[in-house]
Design a protein around this motif. Structure first.
Motif, mmCIF file in Angstrom:
data_model
loop_
_atom_site.group_PDB
_atom_site.id
_atom_site.type_symbol
_atom_site.label_atom_id
_atom_site.label_comp_id
_atom_site.label_asym_id
_atom_site.label_seq_id
_atom_site.Cartn_x
_atom_site.Cartn_y
_atom_site.Cartn_z
ATOM 1 N N TYR A 384 48.908 35.628 49.494
ATOM 2 C CA TYR A 384 49.480 36.411 50.914
ATOM 3 C C TYR A 384 48.939 35.771 52.242
ATOM 4 N N THR A 385 49.666 35.994 53.292
ATOM 5 C CA THR A 385 49.296 35.474 54.691
ATOM 6 C C THR A 385 49.316 36.697 55.434
ATOM 7 N N TRP A 386 48.950 36.211 56.791
ATOM 8 C CA TRP A 386 49.066 37.254 57.702
ATOM 9 C C TRP A 386 50.595 37.318 58.029
ATOM 10 N N PRO A 387 51.088 38.719 58.006
ATOM 11 C CA PRO A 387 52.617 38.782 58.194
ATOM 12 C C PRO A 387 53.191 38.612 59.440
ATOM 13 N N ARG A 388 53.039 37.419 59.922
ATOM 14 C CA ARG A 388 54.010 37.252 61.313
ATOM 15 C C ARG A 388 55.184 36.651 60.863
ATOM 16 N N TYR A 389 55.331 35.662 59.725
ATOM 17 C CA TYR A 389 56.627 35.260 59.537
ATOM 18 C C TYR A 389 57.139 35.809 58.056
ATOM 19 N N LEU A 391 55.349 37.712 54.249
ATOM 20 C CA LEU A 391 54.259 38.428 53.649
ATOM 21 C C LEU A 391 53.367 37.143 52.833
ATOM 22 N N LEU A 392 54.235 36.326 52.111
ATOM 23 C CA LEU A 392 53.572 35.224 51.320
ATOM 24 C C LEU A 392 53.285 34.026 52.202
ATOM 25 N N ASP A 393 52.374 32.978 51.548
ATOM 26 C CA ASP A 393 52.010 31.833 52.049
ATOM 27 C C ASP A 393 53.034 30.989 51.770
ATOM 28 N N HIS A 394 54.170 30.595 52.660
ATOM 29 C CA HIS A 394 55.201 29.844 52.263
ATOM 30 C C HIS A 394 54.752 28.266 51.958
ATOM 31 N N ARG A 395 53.866 27.917 52.534
ATOM 32 C CA ARG A 395 53.433 26.615 52.558
ATOM 33 C C ARG A 395 52.853 26.318 50.818
ATOM 34 N N HIS A 396 52.370 27.033 50.435
ATOM 35 C CA HIS A 396 51.932 27.169 49.042
ATOM 36 C C HIS A 396 53.109 27.280 47.837
ATOM 37 N N SER A 446 65.184 32.395 49.244
ATOM 38 C CA SER A 446 64.397 32.810 50.365
ATOM 39 C C SER A 446 64.593 34.291 50.562
ATOM 40 N N MET A 447 63.737 35.059 49.629
ATOM 41 C CA MET A 447 63.773 36.468 49.973
ATOM 42 C C MET A 447 63.316 36.918 51.258
ATOM 43 N N PRO A 448 64.185 37.586 51.961
ATOM 44 C CA PRO A 448 63.649 38.096 53.067
ATOM 45 C C PRO A 448 62.341 38.800 53.176
ATOM 46 N N VAL A 449 61.258 38.665 53.868
ATOM 47 C CA VAL A 449 60.301 39.593 54.258
ATOM 48 C C VAL A 449 59.181 38.756 53.498
ATOM 49 N N LEU A 450 59.575 38.528 52.155
ATOM 50 C CA LEU A 450 58.377 37.791 51.239
ATOM 51 C C LEU A 450 58.088 36.499 51.721
ATOM 52 N N LEU A 451 59.358 35.761 52.133
ATOM 53 C CA LEU A 451 59.138 34.255 52.490
ATOM 54 C C LEU A 451 60.045 34.239 53.698
ATOM 55 N N PRO A 452 59.715 33.159 54.552
ATOM 56 C CA PRO A 452 60.328 32.838 55.894
ATOM 57 C C PRO A 452 61.686 32.342 55.415
ATOM 58 N N PRO A 453 62.661 32.550 56.143
ATOM 59 C CA PRO A 453 64.114 31.589 55.938
ATOM 60 C C PRO A 453 63.857 30.314 55.862
ATOM 61 N N TYR A 454 64.831 29.683 55.283
ATOM 62 C CA TYR A 454 64.921 28.188 55.349
ATOM 63 C C TYR A 454 65.589 27.747 56.736
ATOM 64 N N TYR A 455 65.097 26.852 57.511
ATOM 65 C CA TYR A 455 65.913 26.368 58.625
ATOM 66 C C TYR A 455 66.350 25.105 58.307
ATOM 67 N N THR A 456 67.860 24.732 58.677
ATOM 68 C CA THR A 456 68.325 23.530 58.378
ATOM 69 C C THR A 456 68.215 22.783 59.769
#
Length: 610
Positions: A384-389, A391-396, A446-456
């Motif tokens: 988990y990460t700080w919920p700015r973008y 809940l999950l650490d998307h980098r990992h 890209s489940m909303p809230v859990l992961l940030p959207p993917y931006y093209t």
């Protein structure tokens, strides 16, 4: 246009059955022969119906309101516009030539003069028309046959067309095949007839009635014969060696002018199976429905291409469902062992990840091991990460996916593949057919809230495809004809949640219980954010079952009732349970003769003399 010299007997036309031989002869004397080139419009929706047409040779598409998808196709012996003509009205549809064609035309002035001399003709046709209208109210015409009957083989790029490919394609096509090149055409065409003449068009179209396929082989350059083959074709196969220069040649440019994208395919040849790279360069300047990779040494590659042509390509449609998606692995393993192979794959969310691995050629047991590595060993959905973008650490999370999917482009896969995501920029379903495979899998899941959207790169915001279409069988139907194995999961419809809403703690109380070990057990047993999100997305099935066709097979693997949507640590248990269930279920369905599980092998075709 000239007086009728078609030789078409009007007794073969259903609306003229009620006329006597003399009446048909008088009617035939008023008909004129009209020659249409491919793409020409015979009648246009909304115009006054001032003539009746009868198709002598060729093929026509019937469309409504500018829609390019035909509602019907018409062939030799069928009338066009007879209802509006006899009833006195306007055209209710647009009819366009799909290849060079011949029709007979009866103008209103000629018909009025004929009716004045022979009133019985008008009475008989009126009765026939009334009967046809009554029949139309209780029955609907069958959908158009998706199978092309005439194929044109042209070379693509700066590559030559290998004779070996032509021979193997003829062998792979079902039924009787006529192979026609410029030399063989001399035995078919009337002596001295020009290629663009009415006589030549009639002779070439007549071949269709005697065979399953007419396979036109264009000249290497744009000659009159090459142009005629493209005009006559329901489907153009532009073929080249993958390693050759990719710039479109004159043959391809003419095909692009005359044919819609869905009537053009690119076939890229390889000497043998291996890793493919660089296909994107072939697709940049081409507008085609699909491309196919074919290794000349692999009979199954040619067979797969022939199934796409024949309209019998088998697809695998995988749904989203969090940890439930491990069931796809067990199901696919059972399908493989049953001898069921797929010509195209695609899916949503977790289903897109599983089918991507299958399309890459990864064995089911290896997919299971990769699932363990990503979600259990490396806890991709537990950091988990700080919920700015999110809940999950998307980098990992991204790094774990990249280890298995990065460095592969969708267009370089041997098996055609697609994934779907939800485009929050255009508020529509986004279909991933080209580009980075990792990006497609990442966007689709890209489940909303859990992961940030993917931006093209072009500014689109993509999130989980399950929001709009969790079981994308409709997308598969848009891409191909033929049977599909469709996978869906069912949530308990009346599952109760014994949760006291008033007991849910606020922020301060929640933090206190989380950081205090002996208080953690006092938290209410309510579903977490991830579980609620997954259940919400799976609930939106968009009534996918209404898109199922009779030849499709829907499989709903049983899920253990105590298995949660985020219980990835139980992936092997679910895989094995699904595998055992599928072995018995598939055996039962095969014994019952379900078309989605039928053998893809067909008797070899026979090359017929022209």
């Amino acid at each position: 246009m000239s007086r009728d010299a078609s030789g078409l007997g009007l007794d073969a036309v259903e609306i003229f059955h009620g006329l006597t031989a003399d009446e048909r002869a008088r009617l035939a004397a008023e008909l004129h022969t009209l020659s249409l080139k491919r793409g020409q419009t015979l009648v246009r929706q909304g115009e006054t119906a001032d003539a009746l047409f009868i198709i002598v040779t060729g093929r026509f598409a019937v469309t409504l309101d500018g829609n390019r998808i035909p509602i019907a196709e018409l062939g030799p012996g069928q009338p066009v516009g007879e209802i509006a003509f006899l009833a006195g009205g306007v055209r209710t549809a647009t009819v366009t030539a799909l290849r060079d064609s011949l029709v007979l035309r009866l103008g209103w002035a000629d018909f009025e003069a004929l009716s004045a001399k022979s009133p019985s003709i008008w009475r008989t046709l009126t009765v026939t028309l009334a009967r046809r209208l009554a029949d139309a109210n209780v029955s609907r015409p069958p959908p158009p046959d998706p199978r092309p009957r005439t194929l044109a083989l042209i070379r693509a790029g700066d590559s030559a067309l290998p004779p070996a490919f032509v021979d193997r394609l003829v062998d792979a096509l079902a039924g009787n095949v006529v192979l026609l090149d410029a030399q063989r055409a001399r035995d078919v065409l009337p002596a001295g007839a020009a290629l663009d003449s009415t006589e030549a068009t009639r002779a070439l179209n007549a071949l269709e009635g005697r065979t399953d396929y007419v396979l036109y082989l264009a000249d290497p350059e744009l000659t009159p014969w090459s142009e005629k083959t493209i005009r006559q074709a329901d489907l153009v196969l532009a073929t080249a060696w993958h390693a050759a220069g990719e710039r479109p040649n004159r043959l391809e440019r003419l095909a692009a002018e005359l044919l819609p994208a869905d009537a053009q395919r690119l076939v890229l040849l390889h000497g043998a199976r291996g890793t493919i790279t660089g296909t994107a360069r072939w697709l940049t300047d081409r507008r085609i429905a699909m491309h196919h990779h074919v290794a000349l040494g692999e009979p199954e590659d040619i067979a797969r291409l022939s199934r796409f042509i024949h309209g019998t390509a088998r697809g695998l449609v995988a749904c989203g469902g969090g940890a439930y998606c491990a069931a796809h692995v067990g199901l696919y393993k059972a399908l493989q062992q049953t001898g069921v192979a797929f010509d195209m794959m695609g899916g949503t969310s977790g289903g897109s990840a599983m089918t991507a691995a299958f399309a890459m050629g990864t064995a089911p047991d290896d997919v299971d091991r990769a699932t363990h590595d990503i979600f259990v060993t490396n806890r991709a959905m537990r950091r988990y990460t700080w919920p700015r973008y999110s809940l999950l650490d998307h980098r990992h999370f991204d790094d774990q996916l990249a280890r298995y999917y990065r460095g592969v482009d969708i267009e370089d896969l041997w098996i055609p593949y697609f994934a779907v995501s939800t485009n929050l920029t255009s508020h529509d379903l986004h279909r991933h057919r080209r580009g980075d495979l990792w990006a497609a899998v990442r966007a689709s899941g890209s489940m909303p809230v859990l992961l940030p959207p993917y931006y093209t790169e072009d500014g689109h915001m993509l999130v989980d495809g399950a929001i709009l279409d969790n079981v994308p069988v409709k997308v598969m139907h848009e891409l191909k004809s033929g049977p599909n194995v469709v996978v869906s999961f069912s949530l308990p419809k009346h599952e109760r949640f014994e949760v006291d809403y008033s007991a849910l703690p606020g922020r301060g109380d929640l933090l206190k219980r989380i950081v205090t070990p002996w208080l953690r057990g006092t938290l209410p047993a309510a579903p977490g954010v991830g579980t609620v999100l997954m259940r919400a997305m799976m609930a939106n099935r968009q009534e996918f079952d209404r898109h199922l066709r009779p030849e499709d097979l829907l499989l709903v693997p049983p899920i253990p009732p105590d298995l949660g949507l985020l219980d990835w640590h139980r992936h092997s248990e679910l895989m094995q349970g699904t595998y055992q269930w599928a072995v018995h279920e598939l055996a039962r369905l095969q014994a019952a003769g379900h078309p989605a599980l039928a053998s893809s092998q067909r008797p070899p075709s026979q090359l017929q003399p022209a």
